[in-house]
Write a protein that holds these residues in place. Structure first.
Motif, short mmCIF file in Angstrom:
data_model
loop_
_atom_site.label_atom_id
_atom_site.label_comp_id
_atom_site.label_asym_id
_atom_site.label_seq_id
_atom_site.Cartn_x
_atom_site.Cartn_y
_atom_site.Cartn_z
N GLY A 98 -2.64 4.50 13.21
CA GLY A 98 -1.53 3.33 13.56
C GLY A 98 -2.19 2.17 14.66
O GLY A 98 -1.42 1.24 14.82
N ARG A 99 -3.51 2.45 14.51
CA ARG A 99 -4.07 1.29 15.08
C ARG A 99 -5.46 0.69 14.48
O ARG A 99 -5.98 1.33 13.88
CB ARG A 99 -4.49 1.70 16.65
N ARG B 144 -4.75 3.76 6.67
CA ARG B 144 -4.41 2.84 5.58
C ARG B 144 -5.23 1.71 5.86
O ARG B 144 -6.13 1.61 6.74
CB ARG B 144 -2.95 2.48 5.66
N ILE B 145 -5.05 0.68 4.74
CA ILE B 145 -6.17 -0.55 5.01
C ILE B 145 -5.31 -1.61 4.41
O ILE B 145 -4.43 -1.57 3.48
CB ILE B 145 -7.23 -0.23 3.92
N ARG B 146 -5.74 -3.03 4.76
CA ARG B 146 -5.19 -4.18 4.40
C ARG B 146 -6.30 -5.02 3.98
O ARG B 146 -7.44 -4.91 4.53
CB ARG B 146 -4.09 -4.76 5.35
N PHE C 258 -0.09 -3.57 3.62
CA PHE C 258 -0.77 -2.43 3.99
C PHE C 258 -0.88 -1.34 2.48
O PHE C 258 0.18 -1.78 1.79
CB PHE C 258 -0.36 -1.66 5.10
N SER C 259 -1.82 -0.84 2.31
CA SER C 259 -1.90 0.15 1.32
C SER C 259 -0.98 1.29 1.73
O SER C 259 -0.49 1.34 2.65
CB SER C 259 -3.29 0.73 0.89
N THR C 260 -0.92 2.24 0.71
CA THR C 260 -0.04 3.52 1.04
C THR C 260 -0.95 4.12 2.14
O THR C 260 -1.97 4.27 2.13
CB THR C 260 0.03 4.34 -0.28
N GLU C 261 -0.08 4.63 3.21
CA GLU C 261 -0.88 5.51 4.19
C GLU C 261 -1.23 6.96 3.63
O GLU C 261 -0.39 7.66 3.22
CB GLU C 261 0.01 5.35 5.52
#
Length: 358
Positions: A299-300, A333-335, A346-349
């Motif tokens: 989450g961070r 996740r990544i963006r 964001f990508s899928t978590e």
């Protein structure tokens, strides 16, 4: 630092050599980076990468100049022109008032800071050119040069006076409040289509190669109606009439999913007594090159990956330290930072657990 992948994880920055670093284009000798223990302070990275460049900028000397534009591409638009694009320098670097485009060491074009593309014209056919881009801020400080890119103009076809047929079947959809996806049917030409020009209203906003019939236009405003047309161009610079216009409205609030990495996967492995999280993903489709990603862990924001050389276009990978304890669950996740300087979706978590078999 061309060819390196820079990993930011506050308050440190690490330069991680790419698996296949390209040879220096300028002929300069560069010492190899160590594979381990390459954490350096951000200040050291700025100095070692040449924040002002050897040919420095002008200005009042106070503060830092803008960073080097990333994601620079160059592609021949005709036998006498090359289309140059780059990613917007993030506002956190410095407020850019204009961009300067260089052919070799000669400045050939200058555009406002709100733009990130230009057509360099009056070139010679069958010639290879090298381009770089620099950003200048409102105080006149000139940032370092971007990575050099090359493009070769095709041979001239003086006797060709026939323009390509107009592109047809233009369709598309909004992707979030700030981008649209467009696609169309290929045009025909007796000598072949070299490029397609995308117009927003009466302004050319993008160009793609003749073998491409789809693109993503970014940098739009939420809640705005746009009209797009496409024109085909051949090597003799004959341009087709515009195809039928396509009108699209971006969502009023930027809440729809923006361009995001797809095919996101996460796993873990153990090395030298510690666990690492391994990521892979497919870069989002945009009108440029993605050179920066932000990884979120539990989450961070955890770290950023910046490609200073050739950024991956098909599938990207990255691995980072996750601690020494087994059996720990992590959400990741990544963006991507889009060419217009904004963050994409964001990508899928994914959830990954440190330890064997995970």
């Amino acid at each position: 630092m061309s060819g390196d992948r820079v990993v930011r994880s506050a308050p440190f920055t690490a330069a991680v050599p790419s698996r296949r670093p390209p040879a220096p284009r300028d002929g300069a000798l560069r010492p190899p980076l160590p594979l381990r223990g390459v954490l350096v302070l951000v200040l050291l990275l700025v100095v070692s990468c040449g924040a002002g460049g050897g040919d420095g900028g002008s200005g009042d000397g106070g503060g830092q100049p803008p960073g080097a534009p990333a994601g620079v591409t160059a592609e021949a638009g005709s036998a006498t022109s090359v289309h140059v694009m780059w990613n917007t320098v993030p506002a956190a670097s410095a407020r850019v008032s204009r961009y300067e485009v260089y052919r070799g060491t000669t400045k050939v074009e200058e555009v406002p800071g709100s733009e990130h593309m230009v057509d360099v014209t009056r070139l010679r056919p069958s010639t290879t050119y090298a381009f770089t881009v620099r950003a200048r801020d409102a105080e006149g400080r000139l940032g370092p040069r971007s990575r050099e890119v090359r493009a070769t103009t095709p041979a001239a076809t003086v006797s060709d006076r026939s323009a390509p047929g107009r592109p047809s079947g233009l369709r598309g959809k909004a992707v979030g409040g700030r981008a649209v996806q467009l696609s169309w049917f290929a045009s025909t030409d007796d000598r072949g289509v070299l490029s397609y020009d995308i117009h927003q209203g009466g302004t050319k906003v993008h160009s793609v190669g003749g073998g491409q019939t789809a693109t993503v236009v970014t940098g739009l405003r939420p809640g705005t109606r746009y009209s797009f047309t496409v024109r085909a161009r051949d090597a003799a610079d004959n341009v087709s009439p515009p195809g039928a216009p396509l009108r699209l409205t971006t969502p009023g609030r930027d809440t729809a999913p923006a361009a995001a990495p797809t095919g996101f996967r996460a796993s873990s492995h153990r090395s030298e007594g510690a666990y690492h999280i391994d990521l892979s993903w497919v870069p989002p489709r945009v009108d440029g090159v993605i050179t920066e990603y932000q990884v979120h862990l539990d989450g961070r924001p955890a770290t950023s990956v910046v490609y200073g050389g050739e950024a991956p276009r098909d599938r990207a990978t990255y691995s980072f330290y996750a601690g020494r304890e087994a059996g720990v669950d992590h959400r990741v996740r990544i963006r991507a930072r889009l060419p217009d300087g904004t963050w994409g979706g964001f990508s899928t978590e994914r959830t990954v657990t440190t330890g064997p078999g995970h």
